[in-house]
Design a protein around this motif. Sequence first.
Motif, PDB file in Angstrom:
ATOM      1  N   LEU A   1      10.170   1.777   7.149  1.00  0.00           N
ATOM      2  CA  LEU A   1       8.820   1.285   6.869  1.00  0.00           C
ATOM      3  C   LEU A   1       8.895   0.143   5.861  1.00  0.00           C
ATOM      4  O   LEU A   1       9.668   0.204   4.903  1.00  0.00           O
ATOM      5  CB  LEU A   1       7.938   2.404   6.304  1.00  0.00           C
ATOM      6  N   LYS A   2       8.079  -0.854   6.081  1.00  0.00           N
ATOM      7  CA  LYS A   2       7.989  -1.972   5.150  1.00  0.00           C
ATOM      8  C   LYS A   2       6.859  -1.716   4.157  1.00  0.00           C
ATOM      9  O   LYS A   2       5.732  -1.439   4.550  1.00  0.00           O
ATOM     10  CB  LYS A   2       7.731  -3.275   5.910  1.00  0.00           C
ATOM     11  N   ILE A   3       7.166  -1.799   2.873  1.00  0.00           N
ATOM     12  CA  ILE A   3       6.151  -1.582   1.839  1.00  0.00           C
ATOM     13  C   ILE A   3       5.314  -2.848   1.704  1.00  0.00           C
ATOM     14  O   ILE A   3       5.837  -3.930   1.446  1.00  0.00           O
ATOM     15  CB  ILE A   3       6.810  -1.226   0.494  1.00  0.00           C
ATOM     16  N   VAL A   4       3.995  -2.706   1.908  1.00  0.00           N
ATOM     17  CA  VAL A   4       3.117  -3.878   1.863  1.00  0.00           C
ATOM     18  C   VAL A   4       2.137  -3.852   0.690  1.00  0.00           C
ATOM     19  O   VAL A   4       1.505  -4.876   0.397  1.00  0.00           O
ATOM     20  CB  VAL A   4       2.325  -4.019   3.176  1.00  0.00           C
ATOM     21  N   GLY A   5       1.977  -2.706   0.020  1.00  0.00           N
ATOM     22  CA  GLY A   5       1.014  -2.665  -1.072  1.00  0.00           C
ATOM     23  C   GLY A   5       1.192  -1.466  -1.983  1.00  0.00           C
ATOM     24  O   GLY A   5       1.876  -0.492  -1.639  1.00  0.00           O
ATOM     25  N   LEU A   6       0.560  -1.563  -3.159  1.00  0.00           N
ATOM     26  CA  LEU A   6       0.565  -0.493  -4.156  1.00  0.00           C
ATOM     27  C   LEU A   6      -0.868  -0.252  -4.607  1.00  0.00           C
ATOM     28  O   LEU A   6      -1.640  -1.199  -4.808  1.00  0.00           O
ATOM     29  CB  LEU A   6       1.416  -0.869  -5.370  1.00  0.00           C
ATOM     30  N   ILE A   7      -1.237   1.006  -4.772  1.00  0.00           N
ATOM     31  CA  ILE A   7      -2.584   1.342  -5.249  1.00  0.00           C
ATOM     32  C   ILE A   7      -2.476   2.260  -6.462  1.00  0.00           C
ATOM     33  O   ILE A   7      -1.537   3.048  -6.594  1.00  0.00           O
ATOM     34  CB  ILE A   7      -3.433   2.021  -4.156  1.00  0.00           C
ATOM     35  N   GLU A   8      -3.482   2.152  -7.353  1.00  0.00           N
ATOM     36  CA  GLU A   8      -3.507   2.948  -8.578  1.00  0.00           C
ATOM     37  C   GLU A   8      -4.277   4.250  -8.394  1.00  0.00           C
ATOM     38  O   GLU A   8      -3.897   5.278  -8.925  1.00  0.00           O
ATOM     39  CB  GLU A   8      -4.148   2.138  -9.714  1.00  0.00           C
TER      40      GLU A   8
END
Length: 450
Positions: free
Chosen positions: A216-223
Amino acid sequence: MKAPDLLELAARNLRESVLRNSLTTVGIAVGVASLVAMLSLGIGLQEMAGRRLAGSGLFDTIFVTSRQDFRGFDRGEGRNEKPEELRALDENAREEMRKISGVVETFPEIRLMTEVRYQGKMNFAFVAALPPSARANEAFEGMRGSFFSSPTAQEAILATEFAKELTPDPDSLIGKEIIVRYAERQPLAGGSASAGNDDDVGDSFGFSVVRREQPLKIVGLIEREPYSGLRTVSRGRLFIPTAFAESLNVLQFSDLRGATRDTPTTRTYVSLVVRVESPSRVEAVQNAIKKMGFRTFSVLDATRSMRRFFAIFDLFLGIFGSLALAVASLGIVNTLVMAILERRREIGILKALGASDADVKRLFFVEAGVMGAFGGALGVALGWAIGRLINWGANVYLARQDLPPEQIWSVPWWLVLAALAFAVLVSLVSGLYPAARAARLDPVQALRYE
């Protein structure tokens, strides 16, 4: 006595005892201010809860489960029905729900424990699936990176807390690849009888479990947690598109539960999520799904209890806030009674000139009402300022705790009008006894009074 004359006399009398009347008016203002400040906080907290729920995308969502899974736990619902009479939550049911008027989309809740590998290191994490509509969720506002590029993209969004376990620099993960290991469900072509036992009959259908790995390609981070942490998938640490998750054919609890049924190859769901066009359509869609033989739950069910809680909460705040106004009403009584003693001669002259008892009563009522109106207006302004100050202090505290600011204070127009009307009403009620006492004065005795 005409209304203009009453107002002129009342204004003149209030100007003669400026200090006493001003202190009484300030007492009313303090009572109204406490009432407005407390109710504005209650209203603000209620609006904040409503905003959080609305921003979470839950008001237009219905959660559907099969009564087969809860048979025996419902009070009267499905208790006396046979298991074979209860409908399974399968693909046919999902398609039928999709055709209900007002339904925008239906998708399963997918959440599973997986093994995640990054740069040779192994971690365990819950993987949760999110539909494209989750992009509008408040958790993805200001996210680092981007949302999924398509419903079937082999991409992942990580919770920042989990990303920190993979590397000290979470932002460096965006664009990198991780490996997710999971259990895949594969149907069998057929079955056979157990060896050595002619009485055993093998199943003609079944499935096997195969271990798979998926990059899987990591596309974002959320808090923050999606859906304000109110859904099962909210507690995932790694998120992938729902359509892509379905294509993986991941082994779910419902597969194990259905393995003993006559048709184990028929895919069933633990729960389905049904989104509707607007919250106003939720009840109608919910009733239609119930008629299909399924259990439903929506946040509107929970908000009924929430609205009841805030109604009681606002009632108690209003009662405590009114205590100061009740104390201020005693000041009005005291001020007007003292005015009667000081103005006995004036009252006697008014009656001698033809003023009736009703005219004298109205005069004192007008004086009480004017003090209430001025005190109410000053109290609303003071209560507004107190609410702003409390809201500012709360946001300073939240900032120190690294939390986003919140609006916990609100003064709607109806609260302003209600506070003014309540202040005038309390003042008029407080003026009942002094007005009646002034009207009962004997004009002869009043003129002899020095």
